[in-house]
Write an enzyme that holds these catalytic residues in place. Structure first.
Site, PDB file in Angstrom:
ATOM      1  N   GLY A  43       6.570 125.717   7.260  1.00 30.67           N
ATOM      2  CA  GLY A  43       6.684 125.336   8.667  1.00 30.67           C
ATOM      3  C   GLY A  43       6.561 126.594   9.502  1.00 30.67           C
ATOM      4  CG  ASN A  47       6.647 130.190   7.636  1.00 26.86           C
ATOM      5  OD1 ASN A  47       7.354 129.723   6.754  1.00 26.86           O
ATOM      6  ND2 ASN A  47       5.358 129.900   7.742  1.00 26.86           N
ATOM      7  CE  LYS A 236      -1.715 135.706  16.564  1.00 28.94           C
ATOM      8  NZ  LYS A 236      -0.878 134.581  16.144  1.00 28.94           N
ATOM      9  N   GLY A 238      -7.774 139.970  13.966  1.00 28.31           N
ATOM     10  CA  GLY A 238      -8.120 139.961  12.546  1.00 28.31           C
ATOM     11  C   GLY A 238      -8.050 141.331  11.897  1.00 28.31           C
ATOM     12  N   GLY A 267       0.553 132.168   6.788  1.00 21.76           N
ATOM     13  CA  GLY A 267       1.793 132.837   7.164  1.00 21.76           C
ATOM     14  C   GLY A 267       1.601 134.208   7.783  1.00 21.76           C
ATOM     15  CG  ASP A 270       3.931 131.539  10.873  1.00 21.71           C
ATOM     16  OD1 ASP A 270       3.548 131.250  12.025  1.00 21.71           O
ATOM     17  OD2 ASP A 270       3.826 130.759   9.912  1.00 21.71           O
ATOM     18  CG  ASP A 306       3.649 128.760   4.106  1.00 20.88           C
ATOM     19  OD1 ASP A 306       2.846 128.951   3.180  1.00 20.88           O
ATOM     20  OD2 ASP A 306       3.578 127.807   4.884  1.00 20.88           O
TER      21      ASP A 306
END
Length: 319
Positions: A43, A47, A236, A238, A267, A270, A306
């Protein structure tokens, strides 16, 4: 190492989301052919809650789970991780969701199948808002996953954001796009941007930024939100790391941390949120916060699961 002193019942961060039991395949190949799975918990918001708790913050997670084995498993995992779950309701009418995830060893995205329709968490509503509980936290973290669960869950997120803003709390928002859960992309964009505009810190990925704002360039994505009153936008990018811009004009790129062996990409975002939120709540600068986000994101993708790669304060290795 920072030490946190808490008054009784005072939280650093509160978040709302869905937990699912997660069955990770023990061997590669088609999920239909896999015989053995390892049970974990998943979730997006969960996380983040676990990651923040591991760093020593006091975190509350608000949800509904079914009155079933998966619901009990969720509570056990929350207790084990030290996440406050006194506002998690057991709902005897609806089940806790679960998901199956394939095993990959080449760094590609695993196949994931969700069994969450009609879950207990999708019945979250404004009735789950406890003003005293939320008000005991200094920061609210929201994501687009809980927003996508149902119209009543979305209403709860909007209500909570408005109340927390009125109480002078800070809010972070990770769009976490889940197009399959929305009736249309147009509705997803409208509702998630409405949530983002209520946040202080918005953390989209580059591709998410394009969908949500129509802009490709990180600065244009950032300006879209800054113009609506958001204080800081961190995009973000990458393998290049992350690009940021704040309302006071501070901007820049923070390089990614190279990872030789990518095991499981789920994850990573997160983990990034955990790093950024924890550092900003500690009063770190934006580049310091993003460096921590990059570091935790890089740790998250080197293990299966995760939240398994999310570090403790000692594992973070910061001065």
């Amino acid at each position: 190492m920072s030490t946190y002193t808490h008054q009784n019942g005072t939280l650093d961060v509160v978040t709302i989301g869905e937990a699912m039991a997660l069955f990770v395949a023990c061997e590669t190949g088609d999920l239909a052919a896999v015989e053995n799975f390892t049970k974990r918990i998943a979730g997006a918001e969960l996380n983040v809650a676990i990651g923040l708790a591991r760093l020593g913050l006091k975190v509350g997670w608000v949800s509904r789970v079914g009155d079933d084995a998966f619901g009990r498993f969720t509570r056990q995992q929350l207790a084990k991780e030290g996440v406050d779950h006194q506002r998690v309701t057991s709902d005897s009418r609806f089940p806790t969701g679960f998901q199956l995830k394939s095993k990959v060893e080449d760094g590609s995205d695993p196949a994931v199948e969700y069994f969450r329709r009609g879950s207990a968490a999708s019945h979250l509503s404004v009735a789950d808002f406890d003003r005293d509980y939320f008000g005991s936290a200094r920061h609210l973290h929201l994501s687009g996953v809980a927003a996508a669960l149902s119209p009543t869950s979305l209403e709860l997120l909007n209500h909570t954001a408005q109340e927390m803003r009125a109480m002078g709390k800070t809010i972070s928002f990770d769009p976490n796009l889940r197009p399959v859960l929305w009736p249309s992309e147009q509705e997803m964009v409208k509702q998630l941007n409405n949530l983002a505009f209520q946040a202080d810190w918005v953390l989209p990925g580059e591709k998410e930024g394009l969908i949500l704002t129509g802009h490709r360039q990180p600065e244009a994505i950032a300006d879209f939100y800054l113009d609506k009153g958001v204080k800081t936008v961190i995009i973000k990018t990458g393998s290049e790391g992350a690009w940021y811009k704040s309302a006071n004009g501070e901007k820049g790129q923070v390089a990614a941390i190279r990872v030789e062996n990518v095991v499981d990409t789920v994850g990573a975002g997160d983990g990034f949120a955990v790093g950024v939120i924890s550092a900003l709540l500690e009063g770190k600068t934006l580049p310091q916060a993003i460096r921590r986000g990059n570091k935790i994101g890089s740790l998250a993708i080197q293990v299966i699961g995760d939240s398994e790669g999310l570090p403790t304060r000692d594992g973070l290795g910061e001065e």
